[in-house]
Design a protein around this motif. Structure first.
Motif, mmCIF file in Angstrom:
data_model
loop_
_atom_site.group_PDB
_atom_site.id
_atom_site.type_symbol
_atom_site.label_atom_id
_atom_site.label_comp_id
_atom_site.label_asym_id
_atom_site.label_seq_id
_atom_site.Cartn_x
_atom_site.Cartn_y
_atom_site.Cartn_z
ATOM 1 N N ASP A 53 0.886 -1.349 0.087
ATOM 2 C CA ASP A 53 -0.008 0.088 -0.061
ATOM 3 C C ASP A 53 0.780 1.433 -0.200
ATOM 4 O O ASP A 53 0.577 2.369 -0.759
ATOM 5 C CB ASP A 53 -0.943 0.012 1.282
ATOM 6 C CG ASP A 53 -1.979 -1.081 1.037
ATOM 7 O OD1 ASP A 53 -2.508 -1.413 -0.088
ATOM 8 O OD2 ASP A 53 -2.642 -1.481 2.328
ATOM 9 N N LYS A 54 1.911 1.217 0.712
ATOM 10 C CA LYS A 54 2.797 2.432 1.082
ATOM 11 C C LYS A 54 3.496 2.788 -0.407
ATOM 12 O O LYS A 54 3.512 3.944 -0.706
ATOM 13 C CB LYS A 54 3.754 2.301 2.064
ATOM 14 C CG LYS A 54 4.518 3.622 2.307
ATOM 15 C CD LYS A 54 5.552 3.415 3.597
ATOM 16 C CE LYS A 54 6.688 2.391 3.137
ATOM 17 N NZ LYS A 54 7.658 2.247 4.089
ATOM 18 N N VAL A 55 4.082 1.565 -0.990
ATOM 19 C CA VAL A 55 4.890 1.768 -2.417
ATOM 20 C C VAL A 55 3.702 2.182 -3.474
ATOM 21 O O VAL A 55 4.123 3.171 -3.989
ATOM 22 C CB VAL A 55 5.475 0.572 -2.627
ATOM 23 C CG1 VAL A 55 5.888 0.443 -4.035
ATOM 24 C CG2 VAL A 55 6.616 0.221 -1.692
ATOM 25 N N VAL A 56 2.652 1.622 -3.711
ATOM 26 C CA VAL A 56 1.767 2.152 -4.755
ATOM 27 C C VAL A 56 1.210 3.540 -4.541
ATOM 28 O O VAL A 56 0.959 4.021 -5.603
ATOM 29 C CB VAL A 56 0.502 1.096 -4.614
ATOM 30 C CG1 VAL A 56 -0.631 1.400 -5.465
ATOM 31 C CG2 VAL A 56 0.956 -0.372 -5.121
ATOM 32 N N THR A 76 -7.143 -9.459 -4.132
ATOM 33 C CA THR A 76 -7.358 -8.349 -3.185
ATOM 34 C C THR A 76 -6.650 -7.401 -3.774
ATOM 35 O O THR A 76 -7.104 -5.993 -3.891
ATOM 36 C CB THR A 76 -6.631 -8.552 -1.874
ATOM 37 O OG1 THR A 76 -7.295 -9.910 -1.413
ATOM 38 C CG2 THR A 76 -6.630 -7.443 -0.927
ATOM 39 N N TYR A 77 -5.352 -7.468 -4.355
ATOM 40 C CA TYR A 77 -4.669 -6.243 -4.987
ATOM 41 C C TYR A 77 -5.323 -5.916 -6.211
ATOM 42 O O TYR A 77 -5.451 -4.619 -6.444
ATOM 43 C CB TYR A 77 -3.448 -6.862 -5.281
ATOM 44 C CG TYR A 77 -2.219 -6.889 -4.174
ATOM 45 C CD1 TYR A 77 -2.529 -5.984 -2.871
ATOM 46 C CD2 TYR A 77 -1.260 -7.628 -3.994
ATOM 47 C CE1 TYR A 77 -1.766 -6.261 -1.713
ATOM 48 C CE2 TYR A 77 -0.604 -7.760 -2.687
ATOM 49 C CZ TYR A 77 -0.805 -7.145 -1.726
ATOM 50 O OH TYR A 77 0.184 -7.093 -0.551
ATOM 51 N N ARG A 82 -7.320 -1.562 -8.935
ATOM 52 C CA ARG A 82 -7.786 -1.510 -10.278
ATOM 53 C C ARG A 82 -8.102 -0.220 -10.843
ATOM 54 O O ARG A 82 -7.827 0.059 -12.085
ATOM 55 C CB ARG A 82 -9.278 -2.338 -10.343
ATOM 56 C CG ARG A 82 -9.871 -2.193 -11.771
ATOM 57 C CD ARG A 82 -11.331 -3.042 -11.589
ATOM 58 N NE ARG A 82 -11.294 -4.692 -11.464
ATOM 59 C CZ ARG A 82 -11.458 -5.217 -10.381
ATOM 60 N NH1 ARG A 82 -12.428 -4.672 -9.472
ATOM 61 N NH2 ARG A 82 -11.220 -6.555 -10.330
ATOM 62 N N HIS A 83 -8.306 0.840 -10.220
ATOM 63 C CA HIS A 83 -8.498 2.207 -10.473
ATOM 64 C C HIS A 83 -7.278 2.823 -10.911
ATOM 65 O O HIS A 83 -7.149 3.694 -11.726
ATOM 66 C CB HIS A 83 -8.934 3.036 -9.420
ATOM 67 C CG HIS A 83 -8.180 3.337 -8.419
ATOM 68 N ND1 HIS A 83 -8.009 2.426 -7.315
ATOM 69 C CD2 HIS A 83 -7.490 4.284 -7.861
ATOM 70 C CE1 HIS A 83 -6.985 2.695 -6.396
ATOM 71 N NE2 HIS A 83 -6.958 4.098 -6.655
ATOM 72 N N LEU A 84 -5.992 2.175 -10.598
ATOM 73 C CA LEU A 84 -4.712 2.684 -11.136
ATOM 74 C C LEU A 84 -4.281 1.847 -12.381
ATOM 75 O O LEU A 84 -3.141 2.153 -13.018
ATOM 76 C CB LEU A 84 -3.946 2.576 -9.814
ATOM 77 C CG LEU A 84 -4.162 3.273 -8.631
ATOM 78 C CD1 LEU A 84 -2.962 2.975 -7.467
ATOM 79 C CD2 LEU A 84 -3.860 4.814 -8.880
#
Length: 113
Positions: A53-56, A76-77, A82-84
């Protein structure tokens, strides 16, 4: 024409995810070597699943490749990012186990498109 070439040769950001970010370090090294041999500009690194989460949210990520031990996180990921438009895929178990960096690099580049 300039824009098309820019996209083709742009830096690829490839993130490998595993439990602690350590078991993929040798694979990262082999992928980096394969990228260098093929003149592919790529930032390839491994992170722990707890850091995703932090990296993305703080860096541009072109693809998330999951180590076989965290393949259960794929859905999950995919939903979360998905929006990215970040492709998420599990690394082939044989390529992972045999540390075939060239094959995993090829997989990442195919997913990036």
């Amino acid at each position: 024409m300039k824009e098309i070439c820019k996209g083709v040769f742009s830096l690829k950001n490839i993130v490998l995810v595993c439990v602690a970010g350590m078991s993929t370090s040798l694979l990262v090294t082999k992928m980096q070597k394969a990228a260098q041999e093929q003149n592919i500009e790529a930032d390839i690194y491994a992170i722990a699943e707890s850091e995703v989460d932090k990296v993305v949210t703080s860096k541009k990520v072109d693809v998330l490749l999951l180590g076989p031990q965290v393949r259960y996180l794929k859905g999950t990921y995919e939903a979360k990012y998905r929006h990215l438009n970040i492709p998420v895929e599990t690394i082939n178990m044989t390529d992972y186990g045999m540390m075939k960096g060239e094959n995993v690099l090829k997989q990442a580049l195919q997913l990036i498109g």
